[in-house]
Design an enzyme around this catalytic site. Structure first.
Site, short mmCIF file in Angstrom:
data_model
loop_
_atom_site.label_atom_id
_atom_site.label_comp_id
_atom_site.label_asym_id
_atom_site.label_seq_id
_atom_site.Cartn_x
_atom_site.Cartn_y
_atom_site.Cartn_z
N HIS A 84 51.10 5.25 102.21
CA HIS A 84 51.68 6.32 100.94
C HIS A 84 52.68 6.74 101.68
O HIS A 84 53.14 7.53 101.48
CB HIS A 84 50.66 7.07 100.22
CG HIS A 84 49.31 6.32 99.47
ND1 HIS A 84 49.44 5.48 99.60
CD2 HIS A 84 49.42 7.16 97.92
CE1 HIS A 84 48.62 5.05 98.34
NE2 HIS A 84 49.02 5.60 97.48
N ASN A 197 47.26 13.95 96.89
CA ASN A 197 47.25 14.53 96.05
C ASN A 197 47.73 16.09 95.62
O ASN A 197 46.94 17.21 95.35
CB ASN A 197 45.97 14.19 94.77
CG ASN A 197 46.39 13.06 94.75
OD1 ASN A 197 46.78 12.99 93.47
ND2 ASN A 197 44.69 12.02 95.23
N TYR A 283 86.08 36.89 78.22
CA TYR A 283 84.72 36.33 78.13
C TYR A 283 83.61 36.79 79.59
O TYR A 283 82.55 36.86 79.38
CB TYR A 283 83.90 35.20 77.02
CG TYR A 283 84.21 35.24 76.37
CD1 TYR A 283 84.89 36.50 75.42
CD2 TYR A 283 83.98 34.37 75.42
CE1 TYR A 283 85.32 35.82 74.19
CE2 TYR A 283 83.93 34.12 73.55
CZ TYR A 283 84.98 35.05 73.36
OH TYR A 283 85.17 34.46 71.76
N GLU A 417 50.31 4.51 86.39
CA GLU A 417 50.95 5.79 86.81
C GLU A 417 52.69 5.28 86.02
O GLU A 417 53.00 5.79 86.22
CB GLU A 417 51.36 6.50 87.80
CG GLU A 417 49.91 6.36 88.78
CD GLU A 417 50.30 6.89 90.66
OE1 GLU A 417 51.79 7.20 91.18
OE2 GLU A 417 49.15 6.55 91.27
#
Length: 512
Positions: A84, A197, A283, A417
Protein backbone atom coordinates in the site's frame (compact mmCIF):
# COMPACT_ATOMS: atom_id res chain seq x y z
CA UNK A 1 3.72 25.04 23.11
CA UNK A 2 6.71 22.75 23.65
CA UNK A 3 4.83 19.48 24.25
CA UNK A 4 1.48 18.07 23.19
CA UNK A 5 -0.12 15.32 25.26
CA UNK A 6 -2.00 12.77 23.16
CA UNK A 7 -4.87 11.18 25.04
CA UNK A 8 -8.10 9.37 24.35
CA UNK A 9 -9.85 12.63 23.44
CA UNK A 10 -9.52 15.06 20.57
CA UNK A 11 -6.42 17.08 19.84
CA UNK A 12 -6.99 20.84 19.55
CA UNK A 13 -6.23 22.41 16.16
CA UNK A 14 -3.50 24.50 17.76
CA UNK A 15 -1.86 21.33 19.06
CA UNK A 16 -1.82 19.84 15.57
CA UNK A 17 -0.20 23.01 14.21
CA UNK A 18 2.33 23.06 17.05
CA UNK A 19 3.56 19.54 16.28
CA UNK A 20 3.26 19.67 12.51
CA UNK A 21 4.61 23.15 11.82
CA UNK A 22 6.70 24.06 14.84
CA UNK A 23 8.13 20.73 15.98
CA UNK A 24 6.51 20.41 19.40
CA UNK A 25 7.18 17.08 21.13
CA UNK A 26 4.42 14.58 21.83
CA UNK A 27 3.65 12.32 24.79
CA UNK A 28 0.97 9.65 25.16
CA UNK A 29 -0.87 9.96 28.47
CA UNK A 30 -1.33 7.08 30.90
CA UNK A 31 -5.07 6.60 30.31
CA UNK A 32 -4.48 6.27 26.58
CA UNK A 33 -1.77 3.68 27.19
CA UNK A 34 -4.24 1.69 29.33
CA UNK A 35 -6.93 1.85 26.62
CA UNK A 36 -4.47 0.78 23.93
CA UNK A 37 -3.42 -2.25 25.98
CA UNK A 38 -7.05 -3.17 26.71
CA UNK A 39 -8.09 -3.20 23.04
CA UNK A 40 -4.97 -5.17 22.13
CA UNK A 41 -6.16 -7.92 24.47
CA UNK A 42 -9.43 -8.13 22.52
CA UNK A 43 -7.57 -8.45 19.21
CA UNK A 44 -5.30 -11.19 20.51
CA UNK A 45 -8.33 -13.17 21.67
CA UNK A 46 -9.77 -13.01 18.16
CA UNK A 47 -6.44 -13.93 16.64
CA UNK A 48 -6.61 -17.31 18.39
CA UNK A 49 -10.26 -17.94 17.52
CA UNK A 50 -11.27 -20.55 14.96
CA UNK A 51 -13.67 -18.14 13.21
CA UNK A 52 -12.05 -15.73 10.69
CA UNK A 53 -12.21 -12.04 11.60
CA UNK A 54 -11.62 -9.31 9.03
CA UNK A 55 -8.27 -7.60 9.38
CA UNK A 56 -7.17 -10.01 12.11
CA UNK A 57 -7.07 -13.38 10.39
CA UNK A 58 -8.18 -12.56 6.82
CA UNK A 59 -6.92 -10.74 3.78
CA UNK A 60 -7.99 -7.17 3.03
CA UNK A 61 -10.41 -5.34 0.74
CA UNK A 62 -11.41 -7.51 -2.18
CA UNK A 63 -9.19 -10.28 -0.74
CA UNK A 64 -11.04 -10.42 2.58
CA UNK A 65 -12.50 -13.88 1.91
CA UNK A 66 -9.19 -15.69 2.49
CA UNK A 67 -8.50 -17.04 5.99
CA UNK A 68 -4.82 -16.47 6.82
CA UNK A 69 -2.98 -19.11 8.83
CA UNK A 70 -1.28 -17.91 12.07
CA UNK A 71 2.24 -18.48 10.75
CA UNK A 72 1.59 -16.10 7.83
CA UNK A 73 0.01 -13.23 9.74
CA UNK A 74 3.18 -11.26 10.46
CA UNK A 75 3.98 -11.49 6.77
CA UNK A 76 0.41 -10.40 6.02
CA UNK A 77 0.90 -7.17 7.98
CA UNK A 78 4.28 -6.43 6.37
CA UNK A 79 2.89 -7.18 2.93
CA UNK A 80 -0.11 -4.90 3.52
CA UNK A 81 2.05 -1.90 4.39
CA UNK A 82 4.63 -2.56 1.69
CA UNK A 83 2.07 -2.99 -1.07
CA UNK A 84 0.00 0.00 0.00
CA UNK A 85 3.04 2.30 0.20
CA UNK A 86 2.55 2.89 -3.50
CA UNK A 87 2.63 6.67 -3.78
CA UNK A 88 4.24 8.53 -6.65
CA UNK A 89 5.32 12.04 -7.51
CA UNK A 90 6.99 14.81 -5.51
CA UNK A 91 7.42 14.63 -1.75
CA UNK A 92 4.73 16.39 0.22
CA UNK A 93 5.71 18.99 2.80
CA UNK A 94 7.19 18.06 6.16
CA UNK A 95 4.36 19.73 8.08
CA UNK A 96 1.81 17.64 6.21
CA UNK A 97 3.62 14.38 6.99
CA UNK A 98 4.00 15.32 10.65
CA UNK A 99 0.30 16.15 10.91
CA UNK A 100 -0.50 12.83 9.24
CA UNK A 101 1.59 10.86 11.73
CA UNK A 102 0.29 12.81 14.73
CA UNK A 103 -3.36 12.35 13.81
CA UNK A 104 -2.86 8.61 13.27
CA UNK A 105 -1.26 8.47 16.71
CA UNK A 106 -4.25 10.33 18.12
CA UNK A 107 -6.58 7.63 16.77
CA UNK A 108 -4.32 4.86 18.08
CA UNK A 109 -4.48 6.53 21.50
CA UNK A 110 -8.27 6.20 21.65
CA UNK A 111 -7.91 2.46 22.22
CA UNK A 112 -10.30 1.67 19.41
CA UNK A 113 -7.74 0.22 16.96
CA UNK A 114 -6.17 -2.78 18.67
CA UNK A 115 -2.49 -1.95 18.17
CA UNK A 116 0.25 -2.77 20.67
CA UNK A 117 1.41 -0.05 23.05
CA UNK A 118 4.86 -0.31 21.46
CA UNK A 119 3.45 0.51 18.04
CA UNK A 120 1.69 3.65 19.25
CA UNK A 121 4.81 4.73 21.10
CA UNK A 122 6.84 4.25 17.91
CA UNK A 123 4.79 7.02 16.27
CA UNK A 124 5.48 9.38 19.16
CA UNK A 125 9.17 8.49 18.98
CA UNK A 126 9.27 9.13 15.23
CA UNK A 127 7.80 12.62 15.68
CA UNK A 128 10.05 13.46 18.61
CA UNK A 129 13.15 12.38 16.70
CA UNK A 130 12.25 14.73 13.83
CA UNK A 131 12.15 11.82 11.36
CA UNK A 132 9.84 12.53 8.42
CA UNK A 133 8.85 9.63 6.16
CA UNK A 134 8.80 10.39 2.45
CA UNK A 135 5.14 10.66 1.39
CA UNK A 136 4.26 11.33 -2.23
CA UNK A 137 1.80 13.67 -3.92
CA UNK A 138 -0.27 10.93 -5.57
CA UNK A 139 -1.71 7.72 -4.20
CA UNK A 140 -4.70 8.51 -1.99
CA UNK A 141 -8.32 8.33 -3.15
CA UNK A 142 -9.57 9.39 0.28
CA UNK A 143 -11.18 5.98 0.89
CA UNK A 144 -10.36 3.83 2.81
CA UNK A 145 -8.94 7.05 4.09
CA UNK A 146 -5.46 8.09 3.00
CA UNK A 147 -4.15 4.57 2.48
CA UNK A 148 -0.96 5.22 0.49
CA UNK A 149 0.28 8.26 2.48
CA UNK A 150 -0.36 6.51 5.79
CA UNK A 151 1.36 3.38 4.50
CA UNK A 152 4.53 5.32 3.75
CA UNK A 153 4.58 6.46 7.39
CA UNK A 154 3.92 2.92 8.65
CA UNK A 155 6.69 1.64 6.38
CA UNK A 156 9.16 4.00 8.06
CA UNK A 157 8.10 2.80 11.51
CA UNK A 158 8.89 -0.72 10.27
CA UNK A 159 12.38 0.50 9.37
CA UNK A 160 11.84 0.49 5.63
CA UNK A 161 11.72 3.10 2.88
CA UNK A 162 13.25 6.58 2.68
CA UNK A 163 12.87 9.31 5.29
CA UNK A 164 14.19 12.78 6.02
CA UNK A 165 16.15 12.92 9.25
CA UNK A 166 16.06 15.87 11.64
CA UNK A 167 18.66 17.65 9.49
CA UNK A 168 16.49 17.22 6.39
CA UNK A 169 18.81 14.66 4.79
CA UNK A 170 17.31 11.84 2.71
CA UNK A 171 18.36 8.55 4.36
CA UNK A 172 17.01 4.99 4.70
CA UNK A 173 14.50 4.64 7.52
CA UNK A 174 16.53 1.93 9.26
CA UNK A 175 19.54 4.25 9.38
CA UNK A 176 17.52 7.19 10.74
CA UNK A 177 15.87 5.03 13.41
CA UNK A 178 19.19 3.57 14.51
CA UNK A 179 20.78 7.02 14.72
CA UNK A 180 17.92 8.12 16.98
CA UNK A 181 18.22 5.01 19.15
CA UNK A 182 14.90 3.61 17.94
CA UNK A 183 13.98 0.04 17.02
CA UNK A 184 11.78 -0.86 14.02
CA UNK A 185 8.32 -2.19 14.87
CA UNK A 186 7.31 -5.76 14.02
CA UNK A 187 3.59 -5.60 13.26
CA UNK A 188 1.19 -8.17 14.69
CA UNK A 189 -2.40 -9.05 13.78
CA UNK A 190 -4.63 -6.12 12.84
CA UNK A 191 -1.86 -3.52 13.23
CA UNK A 192 -1.23 -2.95 9.55
CA UNK A 193 -4.84 -1.95 9.00
CA UNK A 194 -4.86 0.23 12.10
CA UNK A 195 -1.92 2.24 10.80
CA UNK A 196 -3.31 2.99 7.33
CA UNK A 197 -7.11 3.36 7.64
CA UNK A 198 -7.87 7.02 8.32
CA UNK A 199 -8.54 10.50 7.01
CA UNK A 200 -5.43 11.84 8.72
CA UNK A 201 -3.73 13.32 5.66
CA UNK A 202 -6.70 15.31 4.43
CA UNK A 203 -7.60 16.31 8.00
CA UNK A 204 -4.08 17.47 8.78
CA UNK A 205 -4.05 19.64 5.68
CA UNK A 206 -7.49 21.02 6.59
CA UNK A 207 -6.30 22.01 10.06
CA UNK A 208 -3.17 23.67 8.65
CA UNK A 209 -5.21 25.52 6.00
CA UNK A 210 -7.66 26.76 8.63
CA UNK A 211 -4.76 28.16 10.65
CA UNK A 212 -3.53 30.05 7.59
CA UNK A 213 -6.99 31.23 6.54
CA UNK A 214 -7.71 32.61 10.00
CA UNK A 215 -4.87 35.06 9.37
CA UNK A 216 -5.71 35.65 5.71
CA UNK A 217 -9.38 36.46 6.34
CA UNK A 218 -8.32 39.28 8.66
CA UNK A 219 -5.63 40.32 6.20
CA UNK A 220 -8.25 40.47 3.43
CA UNK A 221 -10.29 42.93 5.52
CA UNK A 222 -7.17 44.99 6.08
CA UNK A 223 -6.34 45.00 2.37
CA UNK A 224 -9.88 46.02 1.47
CA UNK A 225 -9.78 48.89 3.95
CA UNK A 226 -6.52 50.15 2.43
CA UNK A 227 -8.07 50.00 -1.04
CA UNK A 228 -11.21 51.83 0.07
CA UNK A 229 -9.06 54.51 1.65
CA UNK A 230 -6.61 54.82 -1.23
CA UNK A 231 -9.41 55.07 -3.80
CA UNK A 232 -11.29 57.76 -1.86
CA UNK A 233 -14.14 55.37 -1.13
CA UNK A 234 -16.76 55.91 1.52
CA UNK A 235 -16.78 54.11 4.85
CA UNK A 236 -20.46 54.89 5.42
CA UNK A 237 -21.56 51.61 3.85
CA UNK A 238 -19.76 49.67 6.58
CA UNK A 239 -21.90 51.13 9.38
CA UNK A 240 -23.05 48.55 11.92
CA UNK A 241 -26.76 49.35 11.53
CA UNK A 242 -26.58 48.84 7.77
CA UNK A 243 -24.76 45.52 8.17
CA UNK A 244 -27.28 44.36 10.78
CA UNK A 245 -30.02 44.44 8.15
CA UNK A 246 -28.46 41.25 6.79
CA UNK A 247 -27.51 39.34 9.94
CA UNK A 248 -24.75 37.05 8.75
CA UNK A 249 -22.11 36.86 11.50
CA UNK A 250 -19.15 36.82 9.12
CA UNK A 251 -20.36 39.95 7.37
CA UNK A 252 -20.74 41.78 10.68
CA UNK A 253 -17.21 40.82 11.72
CA UNK A 254 -15.69 41.87 8.40
CA UNK A 255 -17.45 45.24 8.45
CA UNK A 256 -16.31 45.80 12.04
CA UNK A 257 -12.73 45.19 10.95
CA UNK A 258 -13.07 47.65 8.08
CA UNK A 259 -14.40 50.30 10.45
CA UNK A 260 -11.57 49.67 12.90
CA UNK A 261 -8.86 49.90 10.26
CA UNK A 262 -10.32 53.04 8.67
CA UNK A 263 -10.87 54.86 11.97
CA UNK A 264 -9.36 58.36 12.10
CA UNK A 265 -8.28 58.32 8.47
CA UNK A 266 -7.41 61.78 7.23
CA UNK A 267 -7.95 60.61 3.65
CA UNK A 268 -11.48 59.36 4.36
CA UNK A 269 -12.25 62.48 6.38
CA UNK A 270 -11.14 64.68 3.49
CA UNK A 271 -14.16 63.73 1.41
CA UNK A 272 -16.68 62.96 4.14
CA UNK A 273 -19.49 65.44 4.60
CA UNK A 274 -22.62 66.83 2.95
CA UNK A 275 -20.84 67.43 -0.33
CA UNK A 276 -19.57 63.86 -0.65
CA UNK A 277 -21.32 61.91 -3.39
CA UNK A 278 -19.34 58.68 -2.88
CA UNK A 279 -22.23 56.46 -1.77
CA UNK A 280 -22.03 54.02 -4.68
CA UNK A 281 -18.49 52.69 -4.76
CA UNK A 282 -17.79 49.74 -7.03
CA UNK A 283 -18.91 46.37 -5.73
CA UNK A 284 -15.34 45.23 -5.06
CA UNK A 285 -15.09 48.03 -2.47
CA UNK A 286 -18.65 48.40 -1.25
CA UNK A 287 -19.43 44.69 -1.00
CA UNK A 288 -16.20 43.61 0.65
CA UNK A 289 -17.92 42.72 3.96
CA UNK A 290 -20.53 40.66 2.14
CA UNK A 291 -17.95 38.63 0.21
CA UNK A 292 -15.43 38.40 3.03
CA UNK A 293 -18.25 37.60 5.45
CA UNK A 294 -19.50 34.70 3.35
CA UNK A 295 -15.94 33.41 3.30
CA UNK A 296 -15.78 33.69 7.08
CA UNK A 297 -19.02 31.77 7.56
CA UNK A 298 -17.78 29.01 5.26
CA UNK A 299 -14.58 28.94 7.30
CA UNK A 300 -16.65 28.52 10.47
CA UNK A 301 -18.45 25.52 8.98
CA UNK A 302 -15.16 23.97 7.88
CA UNK A 303 -13.70 24.46 11.36
CA UNK A 304 -16.77 22.74 12.85
CA UNK A 305 -16.21 19.73 10.60
CA UNK A 306 -12.51 19.68 11.45
CA UNK A 307 -13.33 19.68 15.16
CA UNK A 308 -15.67 16.73 14.77
CA UNK A 309 -13.09 14.81 12.74
CA UNK A 310 -10.38 15.51 15.31
CA UNK A 311 -12.65 13.81 17.86
CA UNK A 312 -13.11 10.75 15.65
CA UNK A 313 -11.55 7.30 16.04
CA UNK A 314 -11.30 6.09 12.48
CA UNK A 315 -10.25 2.55 11.67
CA UNK A 316 -11.75 -0.54 10.07
CA UNK A 317 -12.50 -2.75 11.84
CA UNK A 318 -12.68 -0.99 15.19
CA UNK A 319 -12.52 -2.35 18.72
CA UNK A 320 -15.56 -1.13 20.65
CA UNK A 321 -15.47 -0.51 24.42
CA UNK A 322 -17.32 -3.79 25.07
CA UNK A 323 -14.65 -5.73 23.18
CA UNK A 324 -16.57 -6.27 19.96
CA UNK A 325 -14.63 -5.82 16.73
CA UNK A 326 -16.84 -4.42 13.97
CA UNK A 327 -16.40 -3.33 10.38
CA UNK A 328 -17.63 0.14 9.41
CA UNK A 329 -17.34 2.87 6.79
CA UNK A 330 -16.09 5.74 8.94
CA UNK A 331 -12.91 6.00 6.86
CA UNK A 332 -14.80 7.60 3.96
CA UNK A 333 -13.45 11.12 3.50
CA UNK A 334 -16.59 12.85 2.20
CA UNK A 335 -17.19 15.13 5.23
CA UNK A 336 -13.63 16.44 5.08
CA UNK A 337 -13.39 16.47 1.29
CA UNK A 338 -16.47 18.67 0.93
CA UNK A 339 -15.20 21.43 3.20
CA UNK A 340 -11.74 21.31 1.64
CA UNK A 341 -13.43 22.04 -1.68
CA UNK A 342 -15.62 24.75 -0.11
CA UNK A 343 -12.50 26.49 1.16
CA UNK A 344 -10.85 26.38 -2.27
CA UNK A 345 -13.89 28.25 -3.59
CA UNK A 346 -13.51 30.77 -0.78
CA UNK A 347 -9.82 31.30 -1.55
CA UNK A 348 -10.56 31.83 -5.24
CA UNK A 349 -13.28 34.39 -4.60
CA UNK A 350 -11.35 36.33 -1.97
CA UNK A 351 -8.46 36.54 -4.41
CA UNK A 352 -10.80 37.55 -7.22
CA UNK A 353 -12.29 40.51 -5.38
CA UNK A 354 -8.82 41.53 -4.16
CA UNK A 355 -7.52 41.60 -7.72
CA UNK A 356 -10.47 43.75 -8.82
CA UNK A 357 -9.77 46.26 -6.04
CA UNK A 358 -6.11 46.38 -7.06
CA UNK A 359 -6.92 46.94 -10.72
CA UNK A 360 -8.94 50.03 -9.89
CA UNK A 361 -5.83 51.73 -8.52
CA UNK A 362 -4.12 51.48 -11.89
CA UNK A 363 -6.78 52.94 -14.19
CA UNK A 364 -6.93 56.75 -14.42
CA UNK A 365 -10.62 56.50 -15.28
CA UNK A 366 -11.31 54.94 -11.89
CA UNK A 367 -8.52 55.84 -9.46
CA UNK A 368 -9.63 59.40 -8.68
CA UNK A 369 -6.58 61.44 -9.53
CA UNK A 370 -3.68 59.02 -9.19
CA UNK A 371 -1.07 58.49 -11.89
CA UNK A 372 -1.70 55.80 -14.47
CA UNK A 373 -0.57 52.45 -13.02
CA UNK A 374 0.75 54.42 -10.03
CA UNK A 375 3.82 55.07 -12.17
CA UNK A 376 6.26 57.85 -11.32
CA UNK A 377 6.36 59.04 -14.95
CA UNK A 378 3.69 57.14 -16.90
CA UNK A 379 5.01 56.06 -20.25
CA UNK A 380 8.60 56.06 -19.10
CA UNK A 381 7.63 54.03 -16.01
CA UNK A 382 5.07 51.21 -15.84
CA UNK A 383 4.50 51.29 -12.08
CA UNK A 384 2.41 48.36 -10.85
CA UNK A 385 1.00 47.44 -14.25
CA UNK A 386 2.51 43.97 -14.31
CA UNK A 387 1.99 43.32 -10.61
CA UNK A 388 -1.70 43.21 -11.48
CA UNK A 389 -0.89 40.77 -14.30
CA UNK A 390 0.66 38.51 -11.68
CA UNK A 391 -2.45 38.76 -9.57
CA UNK A 392 -4.61 37.94 -12.58
CA UNK A 393 -2.50 34.88 -13.38
CA UNK A 394 -2.82 33.61 -9.81
CA UNK A 395 -6.57 34.29 -9.71
CA UNK A 396 -7.04 32.37 -12.93
CA UNK A 397 -5.18 29.42 -11.40
CA UNK A 398 -7.29 29.62 -8.24
CA UNK A 399 -10.47 29.46 -10.30
CA UNK A 400 -9.25 26.21 -11.81
CA UNK A 401 -8.34 24.88 -8.37
CA UNK A 402 -11.84 25.75 -7.14
CA UNK A 403 -13.24 22.97 -9.30
CA UNK A 404 -14.24 20.44 -6.62
CA UNK A 405 -12.31 17.19 -6.32
CA UNK A 406 -14.99 15.61 -4.14
CA UNK A 407 -17.48 15.26 -7.00
CA UNK A 408 -15.12 12.84 -8.72
CA UNK A 409 -14.98 9.16 -7.84
CA UNK A 410 -12.96 6.41 -9.52
CA UNK A 411 -13.83 2.85 -8.44
CA UNK A 412 -10.98 0.73 -7.11
CA UNK A 413 -10.16 -2.60 -5.44
CA UNK A 414 -12.10 -4.74 -7.93
CA UNK A 415 -15.22 -2.60 -7.30
CA UNK A 416 -15.14 -3.24 -3.54
CA UNK A 417 -14.23 0.42 -3.04
CA UNK A 418 -16.64 1.68 -5.66
CA UNK A 419 -17.16 5.22 -4.33
CA UNK A 420 -14.26 7.29 -3.03
CA UNK A 421 -13.97 10.83 -1.66
CA UNK A 422 -10.85 12.25 -3.36
CA UNK A 423 -10.38 14.23 -0.13
CA UNK A 424 -6.58 14.06 -0.34
CA UNK A 425 -6.73 15.68 -3.77
CA UNK A 426 -9.05 18.37 -2.42
CA UNK A 427 -6.55 19.05 0.36
CA UNK A 428 -3.56 19.20 -1.97
CA UNK A 429 -5.17 21.80 -4.21
CA UNK A 430 -6.38 23.81 -1.21
CA UNK A 431 -2.77 24.21 -0.08
CA UNK A 432 -1.96 25.76 -3.46
CA UNK A 433 -5.08 27.91 -3.22
CA UNK A 434 -4.09 29.29 0.17
CA UNK A 435 -0.63 30.14 -1.13
CA UNK A 436 -2.14 31.89 -4.14
CA UNK A 437 -4.55 33.92 -2.01
CA UNK A 438 -1.64 35.02 0.13
CA UNK A 439 0.20 36.33 -2.93
CA UNK A 440 -2.81 38.19 -4.33
CA UNK A 441 -3.50 39.92 -1.00
CA UNK A 442 0.16 40.87 -0.66
CA UNK A 443 0.10 42.61 -4.06
CA UNK A 444 -3.08 44.47 -3.15
CA UNK A 445 -1.48 45.71 0.09
CA UNK A 446 1.73 46.65 -1.73
CA UNK A 447 -0.25 48.60 -4.34
CA UNK A 448 -2.55 50.24 -1.81
CA UNK A 449 0.41 51.40 0.29
CA UNK A 450 1.93 53.05 -2.79
CA UNK A 451 -1.37 54.79 -3.50
CA UNK A 452 -1.60 56.05 0.08
CA UNK A 453 1.84 57.60 -0.33
CA UNK A 454 0.64 59.33 -3.49
CA UNK A 455 -2.31 60.85 -1.61
CA UNK A 456 0.07 63.02 0.45
CA UNK A 457 -0.29 65.44 2.15
CA UNK A 458 -3.49 63.65 3.18
CA UNK A 459 -2.77 61.21 5.99
CA UNK A 460 -4.06 57.64 6.06
CA UNK A 461 -5.50 56.06 9.17
CA UNK A 462 -3.18 55.13 12.03
CA UNK A 463 -3.72 51.43 11.28
CA UNK A 464 -2.92 51.64 7.57
CA UNK A 465 0.00 53.95 8.36
CA UNK A 466 1.40 51.20 10.58
CA UNK A 467 1.09 48.69 7.73
CA UNK A 468 2.81 51.09 5.35
CA UNK A 469 5.69 51.53 7.79
CA UNK A 470 6.11 47.78 8.06
CA UNK A 471 6.38 47.55 4.28
CA UNK A 472 8.76 50.47 4.01
CA UNK A 473 11.41 48.66 6.08
CA UNK A 474 12.48 46.96 2.85
CA UNK A 475 10.21 48.34 0.12
CA UNK A 476 10.72 51.94 -0.92
CA UNK A 477 7.84 54.29 -1.61
CA UNK A 478 6.83 55.68 -5.01
CA UNK A 479 9.61 56.46 -7.44
CA UNK A 480 11.05 55.38 -10.75
CA UNK A 481 10.61 51.75 -11.71
CA UNK A 482 12.58 49.18 -9.73
CA UNK A 483 12.92 45.41 -9.90
CA UNK A 484 9.44 44.60 -8.64
CA UNK A 485 9.58 40.84 -8.01
CA UNK A 486 11.68 41.08 -4.81
CA UNK A 487 9.30 43.70 -3.42
CA UNK A 488 6.34 41.44 -4.13
CA UNK A 489 8.06 38.50 -2.44
CA UNK A 490 8.86 40.64 0.58
CA UNK A 491 5.21 41.65 0.85
CA UNK A 492 4.18 38.00 0.52
CA UNK A 493 6.50 37.08 3.38
CA UNK A 494 5.07 39.83 5.59
CA UNK A 495 1.56 38.55 4.93
CA UNK A 496 2.61 34.94 5.49
CA UNK A 497 4.39 35.51 8.79
CA UNK A 498 1.68 37.81 10.15
CA UNK A 499 3.80 40.98 10.24
CA UNK A 500 1.30 42.95 8.18
CA UNK A 501 -1.63 41.93 10.35
CA UNK A 502 0.32 42.53 13.56
CA UNK A 503 1.23 46.04 12.40
CA UNK A 504 -2.42 46.99 11.99
CA UNK A 505 -3.38 45.35 15.27
CA UNK A 506 -0.88 47.48 17.19
CA UNK A 507 -3.40 50.24 16.50
CA UNK A 508 -6.77 48.47 16.30
CA UNK A 509 -6.23 45.72 18.83
CA UNK A 510 -7.04 42.15 17.72
CA UNK A 511 -9.17 42.12 14.61
CA UNK A 512 -12.16 39.78 14.51
Amino acid sequence: MDEVVVGTGALAPAEVVAVARYGARVRIDDLALEEIAKSRTAIEALAHADTPHYGVSTGFGALATRHIAPDLRAQLQRSLVRSHAAGSGPEVETEVVRSLALLRLSTLATGRTGVKVETAQAYANLLNAGITPVVHEYGSLGCSGDLAPLSHVALAVMGEGPVRNAAGELVPAAEALAAAGLTPVVLAEKEGLALINGTDGMLGMLVLALADLDRLLKTADLAAAMSVEGQLGTDRVFAADLQALRPHPGQAASAANLRAVLADSGIVASHRGPDCNRVQDAYSLRCSPQVHGAARDTYTHAALVAGRELAAAIDNPVVLPDGRVESNGNFHGAPVGYVLDFLAIVAADLASISERRTDRFLDVARNHGLNAFLADDPGVDSGHMIAQYTQAAVVSELKRLANPASVDSIPSSAMQEDHVSMGWSAARKLRRSVDGLQRVLAIEILTAARALDMRAPLEPSPATSAVRRALRVHVEGPGTDRHLAPEIEYAVQLVADGTILAAAETVTGPLL
